[in-house]
Design a protein around this motif. Structure first.
Motif, mmCIF file in Angstrom:
data_model
loop_
_atom_site.group_PDB
_atom_site.id
_atom_site.type_symbol
_atom_site.label_atom_id
_atom_site.label_comp_id
_atom_site.label_asym_id
_atom_site.label_seq_id
_atom_site.Cartn_x
_atom_site.Cartn_y
_atom_site.Cartn_z
ATOM 1 N N ARG A 119 47.534 29.212 41.333
ATOM 2 C CA ARG A 119 47.478 30.554 40.744
ATOM 3 C C ARG A 119 46.267 30.671 39.821
ATOM 4 O O ARG A 119 45.586 31.697 39.787
ATOM 5 C CB ARG A 119 48.763 30.856 39.970
ATOM 6 C CG ARG A 119 49.956 31.202 40.838
ATOM 7 C CD ARG A 119 51.213 31.294 39.983
ATOM 8 N NE ARG A 119 52.368 31.667 40.773
ATOM 9 C CZ ARG A 119 52.953 32.856 40.742
ATOM 10 N NH1 ARG A 119 52.451 33.795 39.955
ATOM 11 N NH2 ARG A 119 54.005 33.114 41.475
ATOM 12 N N TYR A 120 46.005 29.627 39.039
ATOM 13 C CA TYR A 120 44.846 29.670 38.142
ATOM 14 C C TYR A 120 43.539 29.586 38.931
ATOM 15 O O TYR A 120 42.549 30.230 38.570
ATOM 16 C CB TYR A 120 44.942 28.567 37.092
ATOM 17 C CG TYR A 120 45.899 28.922 35.981
ATOM 18 C CD1 TYR A 120 45.514 29.835 34.987
ATOM 19 C CD2 TYR A 120 47.178 28.402 35.935
ATOM 20 C CE1 TYR A 120 46.389 30.186 33.972
ATOM 21 C CE2 TYR A 120 48.066 28.763 34.927
ATOM 22 C CZ TYR A 120 47.664 29.654 33.951
ATOM 23 O OH TYR A 120 48.547 30.021 32.955
ATOM 24 N N ALA A 121 43.534 28.796 40.014
ATOM 25 C CA ALA A 121 42.339 28.757 40.861
ATOM 26 C C ALA A 121 42.076 30.131 41.468
ATOM 27 O O ALA A 121 40.921 30.581 41.546
ATOM 28 C CB ALA A 121 42.521 27.701 41.956
ATOM 29 N N GLN A 122 43.138 30.816 41.895
ATOM 30 C CA GLN A 122 42.978 32.171 42.434
ATOM 31 C C GLN A 122 42.453 33.118 41.365
ATOM 32 O O GLN A 122 41.606 33.979 41.629
ATOM 33 C CB GLN A 122 44.308 32.680 42.977
ATOM 34 C CG GLN A 122 44.220 34.106 43.532
ATOM 35 C CD GLN A 122 45.564 34.645 43.981
ATOM 36 O OE1 GLN A 122 46.589 33.962 43.869
ATOM 37 N NE2 GLN A 122 45.576 35.860 44.486
ATOM 38 N N THR A 123 42.934 32.963 40.139
ATOM 39 C CA THR A 123 42.496 33.831 39.050
ATOM 40 C C THR A 123 41.005 33.664 38.774
ATOM 41 O O THR A 123 40.299 34.644 38.523
ATOM 42 C CB THR A 123 43.319 33.540 37.779
ATOM 43 O OG1 THR A 123 44.700 33.814 38.046
ATOM 44 C CG2 THR A 123 42.852 34.404 36.611
ATOM 45 N N VAL A 124 40.508 32.428 38.836
ATOM 46 C CA VAL A 124 39.075 32.200 38.642
ATOM 47 C C VAL A 124 38.274 32.931 39.706
ATOM 48 O O VAL A 124 37.285 33.629 39.411
ATOM 49 C CB VAL A 124 38.765 30.689 38.660
ATOM 50 C CG1 VAL A 124 37.255 30.452 38.702
ATOM 51 C CG2 VAL A 124 39.373 30.007 37.443
ATOM 52 N N GLU A 125 38.684 32.800 40.960
ATOM 53 C CA GLU A 125 37.970 33.477 42.047
ATOM 54 C C GLU A 125 38.057 34.999 41.886
ATOM 55 O O GLU A 125 37.083 35.727 42.120
ATOM 56 C CB GLU A 125 38.572 33.041 43.383
ATOM 57 C CG GLU A 125 37.697 33.352 44.586
ATOM 58 C CD GLU A 125 38.222 32.696 45.850
ATOM 59 O OE1 GLU A 125 38.625 33.440 46.769
ATOM 60 O OE2 GLU A 125 38.227 31.447 45.913
ATOM 61 N N TYR A 126 39.215 35.468 41.491
ATOM 62 C CA TYR A 126 39.453 36.904 41.278
ATOM 63 C C TYR A 126 38.512 37.465 40.212
ATOM 64 O O TYR A 126 37.838 38.482 40.413
ATOM 65 C CB TYR A 126 40.914 37.080 40.857
ATOM 66 C CG TYR A 126 41.391 38.504 40.687
ATOM 67 C CD1 TYR A 126 42.178 39.101 41.667
ATOM 68 C CD2 TYR A 126 41.131 39.229 39.535
ATOM 69 C CE1 TYR A 126 42.657 40.387 41.512
ATOM 70 C CE2 TYR A 126 41.601 40.520 39.370
ATOM 71 C CZ TYR A 126 42.364 41.098 40.365
ATOM 72 O OH TYR A 126 42.839 42.380 40.199
ATOM 73 N N VAL A 127 38.457 36.785 39.062
ATOM 74 C CA VAL A 127 37.646 37.277 37.950
ATOM 75 C C VAL A 127 36.163 37.198 38.286
ATOM 76 O O VAL A 127 35.395 38.132 37.994
ATOM 77 C CB VAL A 127 37.967 36.501 36.658
ATOM 78 C CG1 VAL A 127 36.973 36.860 35.552
ATOM 79 C CG2 VAL A 127 39.395 36.804 36.204
ATOM 80 N N ALA A 142 32.927 34.180 50.507
ATOM 81 C CA ALA A 142 33.878 33.651 51.475
ATOM 82 C C ALA A 142 34.667 32.563 50.759
ATOM 83 O O ALA A 142 34.357 31.365 50.862
ATOM 84 C CB ALA A 142 33.169 33.100 52.699
ATOM 85 N N GLY A 143 35.644 32.995 49.975
ATOM 86 C CA GLY A 143 36.385 32.067 49.146
ATOM 87 C C GLY A 143 37.707 31.663 49.760
ATOM 88 O O GLY A 143 38.050 32.050 50.886
ATOM 89 N N ILE A 181 35.635 30.848 33.582
ATOM 90 C CA ILE A 181 35.302 32.281 33.594
ATOM 91 C C ILE A 181 34.881 32.784 32.218
ATOM 92 O O ILE A 181 34.669 33.989 32.034
ATOM 93 C CB ILE A 181 36.483 33.126 34.126
ATOM 94 C CG1 ILE A 181 37.742 32.927 33.263
ATOM 95 C CG2 ILE A 181 36.778 32.781 35.575
ATOM 96 C CD1 ILE A 181 38.945 33.758 33.708
ATOM 97 N N GLY A 182 34.755 31.887 31.247
ATOM 98 C CA GLY A 182 34.336 32.303 29.910
ATOM 99 C C GLY A 182 35.358 33.151 29.199
ATOM 100 O O GLY A 182 35.011 34.051 28.421
#
Length: 314
Positions: A119-127, A142-143, A181-182
């Motif tokens: 979930r946190y890995a997805q959040t990084v890609e999302y942000v 292409a993530g 993501i800072g």
């Protein structure tokens, strides 16, 4: 600079008209108290947070909505488009509180089958995708979770109105995501004196979610706290004793009984300010408060933060 947010009321047993009036009241109180913004929740029991953010913006002159975002609920392009549209229309930034961890009782179709770390890995890609769009970039990705080609966002977000990012959580995955993501990681703090064990040299920027009940007299503060959250024994952690022998402390009972979304600091202005100053010295510059029950209560909170800032630089 310390940033303090209040929290938007959750839908109570009242009409829509009265609920909107309650949101407008808290927004007005928060702005007059000098707070930075207001947290707007996102869960299945809450009105759509983006519609509530619109109410907050229209009810204030400078208050920033801090909108809770769950990646499984909204595509990053749609979220970025909403943020850019609000910034363009109102000339005000919308801050984002990323929620990666699951919510107890959520359906599997809402993301409940995804592991904590993923979930946190997805959040990084999302942000990263959303922020690229909001910065005006043409994004191709292409993530593992999202794929876009030559995607661009209009209207572009005006200079100075990009959102600040907060991410909820304190696990190693949450802290790694915040660094990637800072973002500012926000958690429920441990009692003063125990919080330092949570941090390392790389994590000196964090925030806490906390409630505050403070008065000149400790007994008065505890009386008000028990009126607000009835049915609890007087129990606290990280006990502190003032020069007069009256105890002040870190109170978990309302949080454990689901009456409050966070621990509470209860006691005299001085004692609570010392606890807040402890978090500031450790690196906390973001504080998210519980829903204020009245405008007068925010005046008491301001006395605490004024004193805490003086103690933190002493």
């Amino acid at each position: 600079m310390i940033k303090v947010y209040s929290t938007c009321p959750r839908p109570p047993d009242m009409s829509a008209r009265d609920y909107v009036a309650a949101i407008k009241n808290v927004a007005a109180w928060s702005e007059r108290a000098g707070l930075c913004g207001m947290l707007v929740h996102a869960d299945d029991a809450q009105v759509d947070p983006w519609l509530l953010a619109q109410v907050v913006i229209e009810s204030s002159e400078r208050l920033r909505p801090l909108v809770a975002v769950r990646p499984e609920h909204l595509h990053p392009y749609t979220m970025a488009k909403t943020v850019s549209s609000l910034a363009f229309l109102h000339g005000r930034p919308v801050h984002l509180n990323m929620l990666a961890a699951g919510i107890r009782g959520e359906p599997l179709g809402a993301g409940g089958g995804t592991s904590h770390d993923k979930r946190y890995a997805q959040t990084v890609e999302y942000v990263n995708l959303a922020m690229g769009l909001m910065r005006g970039e043409c994004v191709t990705l292409a993530g593992e979770y999202y794929a876009v080609t030559n995607l661009r966002l209009t209207p572009a977000i005006p200079d100075g109105l990009l959102p600040e990012i907060i991410i909820s959580g304190s696990s190693p995955a949450a802290m790694a995501a915040a660094r990637a993501i800072g973002a500012t990681a926000v958690k429920h703090p441990a009692p003063p004196g125990a919080e330092q064990t949570w941090l390392d040299a790389a994590d000196r920027r964090f925030g806490v979610r906390i409630g505050i009940v403070a008065r000149a007299d400790s007994d008065e503060a505890w009386r008000i706290a028990h009126e607000r959250f009835p049915g609890h024994r007087r129990e606290w952690i990280g006990r502190r004793v003032t020069m007069t022998g009256k105890a002040d402390g870190y109170w978990l009972d309302p949080f454990h009984d689901n009456q409050a979304p966070c621990p509470y600091l209860v006691g005299t202005y001085e004692a609570v300010a010392q606890m807040i100053a402890h978090y500031v010295v450790l690196g906390s510059r973001t504080f998210i408060l519980d829903v204020p029950p009245s405008e007068n209560e925010l005046a008491h909170v301001n006395l605490v933060f004024d004193a805490a800032q003086e103690l933190a630089v002493a």
